[in-house]
Design an enzyme around this catalytic site. Structure first.
Site, PDB file in Angstrom:
ATOM      1  N   LEU A  97       0.802  -1.214   0.000  1.00 46.69           N
ATOM      2  CA  LEU A  97       0.000   0.000   0.000  1.00 46.69           C
ATOM      3  C   LEU A  97       0.844   1.278   0.000  1.00 46.69           C
ATOM      4  O   LEU A  97       0.487   2.272  -0.599  1.00 46.69           O
ATOM      5  CB  LEU A  97      -0.923  -0.030   1.225  1.00 46.69           C
ATOM      6  CG  LEU A  97      -1.960   1.071   1.367  1.00 46.69           C
ATOM      7  CD1 LEU A  97      -2.881   1.130   0.158  1.00 46.69           C
ATOM      8  CD2 LEU A  97      -2.796   0.835   2.622  1.00 46.69           C
ATOM      9  N   ASN A 129      -4.162  -1.303  -2.780  1.00 48.02           N
ATOM     10  CA  ASN A 129      -4.820  -1.679  -1.545  1.00 48.02           C
ATOM     11  C   ASN A 129      -5.407  -3.073  -1.743  1.00 48.02           C
ATOM     12  O   ASN A 129      -6.440  -3.241  -2.376  1.00 48.02           O
ATOM     13  CB  ASN A 129      -5.925  -0.673  -1.224  1.00 48.02           C
ATOM     14  CG  ASN A 129      -6.633  -1.011   0.073  1.00 48.02           C
ATOM     15  OD1 ASN A 129      -6.455  -2.094   0.629  1.00 48.02           O
ATOM     16  ND2 ASN A 129      -7.428  -0.076   0.558  1.00 48.02           N
ATOM     17  N   LEU A 149       2.500 -12.055   5.733  1.00 48.96           N
ATOM     18  CA  LEU A 149       3.534 -12.173   6.745  1.00 48.96           C
ATOM     19  C   LEU A 149       3.599 -10.904   7.588  1.00 48.96           C
ATOM     20  O   LEU A 149       3.763  -9.808   7.060  1.00 48.96           O
ATOM     21  CB  LEU A 149       4.896 -12.441   6.093  1.00 48.96           C
ATOM     22  CG  LEU A 149       4.956 -13.606   5.082  1.00 48.96           C
ATOM     23  CD1 LEU A 149       6.410 -13.979   4.785  1.00 48.96           C
ATOM     24  CD2 LEU A 149       4.202 -14.835   5.540  1.00 48.96           C
ATOM     25  N   ASP A 152      -0.221  -5.841   9.755  1.00 48.82           N
ATOM     26  CA  ASP A 152      -0.476  -4.872  10.820  1.00 48.82           C
ATOM     27  C   ASP A 152      -1.552  -5.423  11.760  1.00 48.82           C
ATOM     28  O   ASP A 152      -2.577  -5.920  11.298  1.00 48.82           O
ATOM     29  CB  ASP A 152      -0.944  -3.544  10.212  1.00 48.82           C
ATOM     30  CG  ASP A 152       0.138  -2.941   9.311  1.00 48.82           C
ATOM     31  OD1 ASP A 152       1.331  -3.180   9.593  1.00 48.82           O
ATOM     32  OD2 ASP A 152      -0.207  -2.257   8.326  1.00 48.82           O
ATOM     33  N   GLU A 228      11.902  -8.766   6.334  1.00 47.68           N
ATOM     34  CA  GLU A 228      12.537  -7.794   7.218  1.00 47.68           C
ATOM     35  C   GLU A 228      11.874  -7.822   8.591  1.00 47.68           C
ATOM     36  O   GLU A 228      12.540  -7.780   9.622  1.00 47.68           O
ATOM     37  CB  GLU A 228      12.421  -6.399   6.605  1.00 47.68           C
ATOM     38  CG  GLU A 228      13.267  -6.183   5.353  1.00 47.68           C
ATOM     39  CD  GLU A 228      12.937  -7.083   4.162  1.00 47.68           C
ATOM     40  OE1 GLU A 228      11.803  -7.587   4.069  1.00 47.68           O
ATOM     41  OE2 GLU A 228      13.838  -7.295   3.336  1.00 47.68           O
TER      42      GLU A 228
HETATM   43  C1  LIG Z   1       4.222  -4.924   9.297  1.00 49.27           C
HETATM   44  S1  LIG Z   1       4.446  -4.802   7.576  1.00 49.27           S
HETATM   45  C2  LIG Z   1       5.062  -6.416   7.117  1.00 49.27           C
HETATM   46  C3  LIG Z   1       5.764  -6.389   5.799  1.00 49.27           C
HETATM   47  C4  LIG Z   1       6.355  -7.710   5.319  1.00 49.27           C
HETATM   48  N1  LIG Z   1       5.315  -8.671   4.990  1.00 49.27           N
HETATM   49  C5  LIG Z   1       7.340  -8.259   6.291  1.00 49.27           C
HETATM   50  O1  LIG Z   1       7.061  -9.327   6.868  1.00 49.27           O
HETATM   51  O2  LIG Z   1       8.398  -7.657   6.503  1.00 49.27           O
HETATM   52  C6  LIG Z   1       2.826  -4.764   6.893  1.00 49.27           C
HETATM   53  C7  LIG Z   1       2.809  -4.196   5.504  1.00 49.27           C
HETATM   54  O3  LIG Z   1       1.510  -4.326   4.939  1.00 49.27           O
HETATM   55  C8  LIG Z   1       1.231  -3.168   4.199  1.00 49.27           C
HETATM   56  N2  LIG Z   1      -0.226  -3.061   4.091  1.00 49.27           N
HETATM   57  C9  LIG Z   1      -1.111  -2.778   5.071  1.00 49.27           C
HETATM   58  N3  LIG Z   1      -2.372  -2.752   4.608  1.00 49.27           N
HETATM   59  C10 LIG Z   1      -2.274  -3.043   3.281  1.00 49.27           C
HETATM   60  C11 LIG Z   1      -3.241  -3.148   2.241  1.00 49.27           C
HETATM   61  N4  LIG Z   1      -4.531  -2.961   2.485  1.00 49.27           N
HETATM   62  N5  LIG Z   1      -2.809  -3.445   0.986  1.00 49.27           N
HETATM   63  C12 LIG Z   1      -1.494  -3.627   0.744  1.00 49.27           C
HETATM   64  N6  LIG Z   1      -0.547  -3.539   1.693  1.00 49.27           N
HETATM   65  C13 LIG Z   1      -0.929  -3.244   2.943  1.00 49.27           C
HETATM   66  C14 LIG Z   1       1.860  -2.073   4.992  1.00 49.27           C
HETATM   67  O4  LIG Z   1       2.103  -0.920   4.220  1.00 49.27           O
HETATM   68  C15 LIG Z   1       3.144  -2.719   5.478  1.00 49.27           C
HETATM   69  O5  LIG Z   1       4.193  -2.523   4.589  1.00 49.27           O
END
Ligand SMILES: C[S@@+](CC[C@H](N)C(=O)[O-])C[C@H]1O[C@@H](n2cnc3c(N)ncnc32)[C@H](O)[C@@H]1O
Lengths: 252, 433
Positions: A97, A129, A149, A152, A228
Site C-alpha cells: 500500500l 490496496n 507475513l 499490521d 525484514e
Molecule cells: C508490518 S508490515 C510487514 C511487511 C512484510 N510482509 C514483512 O514481513 O516484513 C505490513 C505491511 O503491509 C502493508 N499493508 C497494510 N495494509 C495493506 C493493504 N490494504 N494493501 C497492501 N498492503 C498493505 C503495509 O504498508 C506494510 O508494509
C-alpha cells in the site's frame, strides 16, 4: 466494441475532448481511489512490464503464463527475493500500500536483475490496496500461494475490520486461489495469530495443513526468516504464530 | 497514512440528504408503492383504493428518515422498505401490516428477497450484505428478527442487490465499479463464501442491476448500468462482459446549456421486460426512456427506440416494468428539497407496450395520459400526494439529485498540487532503509 456508435469522446459543441472521457481513457485505468492506478480487470494488467523476460514482446500479453504467488503487504520484499530463486519458473507479485516502500522494492528488484543476469526475472511489485482490489488483479483460481507475513495488527476492536485477514476477505482469497492452493500467515502478535487462525478455521473453503505437510513444505521455513519484519522479530527473540491453510472445494 | 488507509466510507457529505423517489410494482400489478423521503405510499390497484399501512411496532411515522429501497417479493406477498433510519420493514401485502422490523447497524442502501420468499437480504453503507430468515413471518404476528452477515464488499457502498432468476446466485454491485456474483448457499445464515465471478468492466460506480431471461436462457444474463454512461451485458457464470451500450453519445440534454463539465449521463435505473427482449433505461438529465433490444442468442444489446416523455419536465429516478401488463412505471421526485414550499415531490408516469417483443413491434410504446393510468387520478393523488406541480420544482429536483448522487458515489479527484500536499503531510514517508 462500441467505438462506432458515434464518437462520444469529443464534445459535439466544442470539438474538444470531454474531460470525463479524457480522464477515463488517458490512463490505463481510471479506478482511482486515492491516487494509484487500478486495473479495470485482470485482463487489463500488462505483465510484460513486470516480467519482461517472460513476456518478450507485448503482443504476448496473452501468453498463458500467469502470476501464481501473491505476497500481500510485502513490505520491503524479502520474501519475494527468497522465493524467486526457489521457484524460478513461477511468477510472483508483491502488493504493498505504501508508495515509497513499493518504489524501494521496485528498485531493489531492478538492482538484483542487473547484478544477477537472468535471475530475479519472476518477481515484481504493485502499489495497491489489497483489501479492495485483489479481484482486479487475479482471475478465479489463478493463484497457488498467498502470503500474509506479519500484517499490521490493528489492536482496537473497532479497527478489526482493517485486518487483512477476516472471514469476508477470505471469500476473495478463496476465489483467487485454485483448489489445493495454500495461504500462509505468520505474526508475532499472539492475539492476531489467534484471530487469523480462527478466521481460517471457520471458513468452509480452507483446511489446515497437517504437521507432516508443514514439515515437507520448504516455504514454511521462510515465513519467519525471509522478511525484514521476521528478521526483526527473530533478533529480538520474539515468538511467532503461524497458520497455514489449504484451499478446498466447499462441501455443498 | 490515514489518507491511504482502506477506510473510505463516502459519508462525508452529511448536509446532503436529498433522496430520490422510488417506485415498486406488485408482480401482478395488484398494487403500486412509491417512497419519497420517509414516506411510504401504497395504492391498491385491484381494490381501487389507497392503502393505510399499519405498523404496531412504531408510533407516528413508519420510517424516520429517507427510504432508499423498496421492493416486492416474486410472489407478491411481501413488500420490503428500508433506508437511512437503519430499519428494514417487511410488510404483508394482504393485511398491509408490518410483519417484521429488522434493525441494521448502518444505513441501508439496497434490498432483495429470495425468489422462494424465505429470506430478505439487505446491504448497508459499509458494504456488508445481511440476511434475515423470514420463517415464522406468516403475515400475522409481528416478529423482531436479527440479521446475519452474508457477505461483504470491503468498505464500499453497495448500490444494488439482485437474485439470479434460478435463485442460485446473489449479485451485488458497488461504488468501486465492481459486481460480485456469489453462490447463494443452502444455509445463508452461515454466510455466502463461494464467489462465482466478478463482473469487471465498468469504469465508474455501478448504479443498477437487472436480469434478462428467456425460455431458451432460463438461467438469465445480467445487465448493469453505471456512472460511466454504459449499460453492460454479462455472463455471470464466467463474469465475461458480452456487450456494452454507451449512452454517452446520446445524452446531449444538459450539455446544451453549457454545463458540460458536470454532465456525466449517469444511468440511474434500468429494468427488463417479461420475455427478456427489452431493457428500459433511465439516464440522469434525460427526459426520455432509452429502450434497448436484448438478444441473448447474439449476446448483444442495441438501441431499439427512444421514448420521449412529453409534457412537463420529467426525468425518471426509478423504473419498474409490470410483467403481467407490460406497463413501465416511472417515478421522478426527491425529498428534502430546499427552498420550495413542498420539500418533497413525486410524480408518476407510465409507458405502455413493453410486455413482449411482439407487443413492442405492433404497438409503439407511448406515455399514458394521467387518466389512462390504472387507478387513474385516485392512484396519482395517493402516490404523488398531489395532482399538479410547479414546473420549476422538477428542474430543481433533478439538479439536487444529480449533486447528491455524485457526492455519494463519484470518487474525489485530487489535483496534482493537492495530491502533493497530501503526500507531504503523510507520516509514513520516513522509511528506514
Ligand atoms: C508490518 S508490515 C510487514 C511487511 C512484510 N510482509 C514483512 O514481513 O516484513 C505490513 C505491511 O503491509 C502493508 N499493508 C497494510 N495494509 C495493506 C493493504 N490494504 N494493501 C497492501 N498492503 C498493505 C503495509 O504498508 C506494510 O508494509
Amino acid at each position: 466494441m462500441l467505438e462506432n456508435k458515434a464518437n462520444p469522446t469529443f464534445s459535439k459543441s466544442t470539438g474538444l475532448p470531454r474531460k470525463r472521457f479524457y480522464r477515463a481513457r488517458a490512463h490505463s485505468n481510471p479506478l482511482s481511489d486515492s491516487h494509484f492506478p487500478i486495473p479495470i480487470s485482470p485482463h487489463h494488467v500488462d505483465y510484460s512490464l513486470h516480467y519482461p523476460q517472460f513476456f518478450p514482446s507485448s503482443d504476448q500479453v496473452h501468453s498463458t503464463k500467469k502470476v501464481e504467488f501473491a505476497d500481500i503487504g510485502c513490505g520491503f520484499g524479502g520474501l519475494l527475493i527468497s522465493l524467486s530463486t526457489l521457484f524460478p519458473e513461477s511468477l510472483m507479485i508483491g502488493m504493498e500500500l505504501r508508495d515509497k516502500v513499493t518504489e524501494y522494492v521496485k528498485e531493489r528488484i531492478s538492482a538484483l536483475r542487473v547484478a544477477n543476469p537472468g535471475q530475479y526475472q519472476n518477481i515484481s511489485v504493485v502499489r495497491t490496496n489489497s483489501m479492495k482490489y485483489i479481484p482486479n488483479y487475479f482471475e478465479k483460481g489463478q493463484l497457488s500461494k498467498m502470503f500474509f507475513l506479519f500484517p499490521d495488527p490493528h489492536f482496537k476492536e473497532k479497527n478489526h475490520r482493517r485486518r487483512v485477514i477476516s472471514l469476508h476477505l477470505l471469500d476473495e482469497y478463496a476465489y483467487v486461489l485454485g483448489v489445493g492452493g495454500i495461504i500462509y500467515t505468520i505474526t508475532d502478535v499472539e492475539e492476531l495469530g489467534d484471530w487469523m487462525k480462527a478466521c481460517l478455521e471457520s471458513h468452509p473453503m480452507f483446511e489446515a495443513l497437517t504437521v507432516e505437510e508443514l514439515e515437507a513444505d520448504p516455504v514454511v521455513k521462510l515465513l519467519s526468516s525471509a522478511t525484514e519484519e521476521g528478521q526483526k522479530v527473530a533478533r529480538n527473540g520474539g515468538q511467532t504464530f503461524q497458520a497455514v491453510y489449504r484451499r478446498i472445494q466447499p462441501s455443498s | 497514512m490515514e489518507d491511504d488507509a482502506p477506510m473510505d466510507f463516502g459519508e462525508s457529505n452529511k448536509d446532503i440528504e436529498v433522496a430520490p423517489a422510488l417506485i415498486a410494482v406488485h408482480p401482478n400489478q395488484e398494487s403500486v408503492a412509491v417512497a419519497v423521503g420517509s414516506d411510504l405510499r401504497v395504492f391498491d390497484v385491484h381494490g381501487d383504493c389507497a392503502i393505510s399501512l399499519v405498523d404496531d411496532s412504531s408510533k407516528g411515522s413508519l420510517h424516520k428518515d429517507s427510504i432508499r429501497a423498496i421492493r416486492y417479493g416474486a410472489s407478491g406477498k411481501l413488500l420490503v422498505s428500508a433506508g437511512d433510519d437503519k430499519l428494514v420493514k417487511i410488510w404483508s401485502t394482504e393485511s398491509w401490516r408490518c410483519v417484521s422490523t429488522v434493525c441494521s447497524e448502518k444505513r441501508v442502501t439496497a434490498v432483495a428477497i429470495t425468489n422462494d420468499g424465505l429470506y430478505v437480504c439487505f446491504a448497508d453503507k459499509f458494504g456488508v450484505v445481511w440476511v434475515v430468515d423470514l420463517d415464522g413471518t406468516d403475515g400475522q404476528a409481528v416478529a423482531k428478527k436479527k440479521a446475519a452477515q452474508l457477505l461483504s464488499h470491503y468498505c464500499s457502498i453497495i448500490t444494488s442487490l439482485e437474485f439470479s432468476p434460478d435463485g442460485k446466485f446473489i449479485v451485488s454491485a458497488d461504488r468501486d465499479f465492481k459486481i460480485r456474483v456469489t453462490v447463494f448457499p443452502n444455509k445463508p445464515l452461515d454466510g455466502a463464501h463461494e464467489i462465482q465471478s466478478f463482473c469487471l468492466g465498468h469504469t465508474e460506480f455501478v448504479s443498477c442491476l437487472a436480469f434478462v431471461c428467456t425460455l431458451e436462457y432460463p438461467q438469465g444474463f445480467l445487465v448493469s448500468g453505471g456512472g460511466d454512461s454504459t449499460v453492460r451485458l454479462w455472463d455471470i457464470y464466467s463474469g465475461s462482459l458480452l456487450d456494452t451500450y454507451e449512452v454517452g453519445g446520446k445524452a446531449g440534454l444538459l450539455e446544451s446549456n453549457g454545463r458540460e463539465e458536470e454532465c456525466c449521463s449517469v444511468i440511474t435505473d434500468l429494468c427488463t421486460n417479461q420475455d427478456g427482449t427489452l431493457v428500459a433505461v433511465a439516464v440522469q438529465g434525460l427526459q426520455e426512456i432509452i429502450l434497448l433490444k436484448c438478444s441473448l442468442s447474439a449476446r448483444s444489446i442495441s438501441l431499439a427506440k427512444v421514448v420521449p416523455i412529453g409534457g412537463e419536465t420529467f426525468i425518471p429516478t426509478r423504473l419498474e416494468v409490470s410483467f403481467s401488463t407490460g406497463l413501465l412505471w416511472m417515478v421522478t421526485g426527491v425529498s428534502n428539497l430546499r427552498g420550495f414550499e413542498y420539500p418533497s415531490l413525486a410524480r408518476v408516469r407510465v409507458i405502455s407496450g413493453l410486455k413482449s417483443n411482439a407487443d413492442f413491434l405492433q404497438n409503439e410504446p407511448f406515455v399514458l395520459e394521467d387518466n389512462e393510468i390504472p387507478g387513474g387520478r385516485k392512484l396519482l393523488e395517493k402516490l404523488q400526494g398531489s395532482i399538479s406541480f410547479d414546473e420549476k420544482v422538477f428542474m430543481a429536483a433533478a439538479e439536487a439529485l444529480k449533486t447528491a448522487m455524485s457526492n455519494l458515489l463519484i470518487k474525489k479527484q485530487y489535483s496534482v498540487e493537492k495530491r502533493e500536499f497530501r503526500k507531504k503531510t503523510r507520516n509514513d514517508r520516513k522509511i528506514k532503509q
